[in-house]
Design an enzyme around this catalytic site. Structure first.
Site, PDB file in Angstrom:
ATOM      1  N   SER A  74      -3.898  -1.250   0.885  1.00 42.33           N
ATOM      2  CA  SER A  74      -4.531  -2.407   0.257  1.00 42.33           C
ATOM      3  C   SER A  74      -5.285  -1.981  -1.005  1.00 42.33           C
ATOM      4  O   SER A  74      -4.690  -1.445  -1.934  1.00 42.33           O
ATOM      5  CB  SER A  74      -5.433  -3.109   1.273  1.00 42.33           C
ATOM      6  OG  SER A  74      -5.850  -4.369   0.809  1.00 42.33           O
ATOM      7  N   ASP A 112       2.466 -11.712   3.213  1.00 40.06           N
ATOM      8  CA  ASP A 112       1.286 -11.210   2.523  1.00 40.06           C
ATOM      9  C   ASP A 112       1.366 -11.669   1.069  1.00 40.06           C
ATOM     10  O   ASP A 112       2.418 -11.530   0.433  1.00 40.06           O
ATOM     11  CB  ASP A 112       1.299  -9.669   2.601  1.00 40.06           C
ATOM     12  CG  ASP A 112       0.086  -8.998   1.980  1.00 40.06           C
ATOM     13  OD1 ASP A 112      -0.716  -9.677   1.314  1.00 40.06           O
ATOM     14  OD2 ASP A 112      -0.053  -7.774   2.146  1.00 40.06           O
ATOM     15  N   HIS A 132      -0.717  -8.489   6.263  1.00 39.22           N
ATOM     16  CA  HIS A 132      -1.684  -7.573   5.669  1.00 39.22           C
ATOM     17  C   HIS A 132      -2.598  -7.006   6.760  1.00 39.22           C
ATOM     18  O   HIS A 132      -3.038  -7.716   7.657  1.00 39.22           O
ATOM     19  CB  HIS A 132      -2.518  -8.327   4.630  1.00 39.22           C
ATOM     20  CG  HIS A 132      -3.245  -7.423   3.690  1.00 39.22           C
ATOM     21  ND1 HIS A 132      -2.633  -6.860   2.597  1.00 39.22           N
ATOM     22  CD2 HIS A 132      -4.517  -6.966   3.690  1.00 39.22           C
ATOM     23  CE1 HIS A 132      -3.514  -6.108   1.947  1.00 39.22           C
ATOM     24  NE2 HIS A 132      -4.660  -6.139   2.594  1.00 39.22           N
TER      25      HIS A 132
END
Length: 302
Positions: free
Chosen positions: A152, A245, A275
């Site tokens: 991320s 996502d 995610h």
């Protein structure tokens, strides 16, 4: 993307993971104060945290002035810098401790998790500066091949570090897990998965505003690797994107730009995953399979 579509795309074990996550970290958490967000996130990570594998030795120490946690499972042929996710706002050494320990145990590689400074107290480029400093210091300290990886926001940092240090430090490879790379939010997955479980496009924008204290830089590869104009000279890159996502298109777009510049990059888009699925690697078969692929890619690059 409608809820009905997600009922088709996402399987039952993944829904169970989503529901468990929401019990700890509800969708409205992005509207909480930063202190509240951090407290909720830390409790969630603690709830999912797995014991470290036997044989992994862990030491907390500073590298390049950055607090780090070093994981070793015996003599290592390479060092991996790991940058944790959390929107540049939450997370730290404990939030991804089990992930790093398992990567170390599975590959035999030395892992260095960097506790970079967080926004909004430390706006961009503080996190980037810390990531670069820790990478340079680890390379000098340990020698041998060096790789960078992250999930991320940490994936964003790993990519930006690779861009900044090319020609200065011989990185062996880059592994990015559902990375935020600065894609165009007016198209693609930012629209089709704007309301995805676990992360929405509005969440992405809220965290970006906190990171930058307002307006985002439009041409700063230290913030977003896709903002660069030069994708040549990078080490091999392997990207793992989650299908469900808003960030899903960032990985393929980034890989395509590297390939167009003559580099080596590939992106695996994991079907039906969301995610944050690293925390589901022990409960969701699809996530377990992806984690095995992440381990194999890291070992192959090293």
């Amino acid at each position: 993307m409608t809820a009905t579509d997600y009922e088709i795309l996402i399987d039952a074990p993944t829904w169970a993971f989503i529901d468990a996550t929401n019990r700890w970290y509800p969708p409205e958490t992005a509207s909480f104060t930063v202190a509240q967000q951090r407290a909720v996130y830390d409790r969630m990570c603690a709830a999912f945290r797995q014991p470290r594998p036997a044989g992994v030795q862990v030491v907390d120490r500073a590298l390049g002035g950055v607090p780090c946690r070093v994981y070793e499972a015996g003599p290592s042929r390479a060092t991996v810098l790991y940058f944790h996710g959390g929107g540049f706002v939450v997370g730290g050494l404990d939030s991804h401790d089990d992930v790093c320990a398992e990567l170390c145990a599975a590959t035999g590689l030395r892992l260095v998790s960097a506790d970079y400074r967080l926004a909004p107290e430390h706006p961009h480029p503080a996190a980037f500066d810390d990531a670069c400093a820790a990478t340079r210091a680890a390379a000098a300290e340990f020698g041998g091949p060096v790789l960078v990886m992250g999930d991320s926001a940490g994936g964003s940092l790993a990519a930006s570090v690779a861009h900044a240090l090319r020609g200065r430090l011989a990185l062996r490879g880059v592994v990015l897990i559902y990375p935020a790379l600065g894609g165009d939010r007016s198209r693609g997955s930012y629209l089709t998965h704007a309301q995805a479980p676990m992360l929405t496009t509005a969440d992405v924008e809220a965290y970006a505003a906190l990171r930058h204290g307002g307006a985002e830089p439009l041409a700063d590869p230290r913030a977003d690797a896709l903002r660069d104009t030069d994708f040549s000279g990078l080490p091999p890159v392997v990207i793992f994107a989650a299908e469900c996502d808003p960030l899903a298109d960032d990985g393929p777009d980034y890989a395509a730009r590297i390939a167009a510049a003559g580099g080596t990059a590939r992106c695996v888009t994991e079907p039906g995953l969301v995610h944050g699925y690293l925390r589901a690697r022990h409960s969701v078969p699809r996530a377990a399979d992806s984690f095995a692929r992440i381990i194999a890619a890291l070992a192959a690059l090293a």
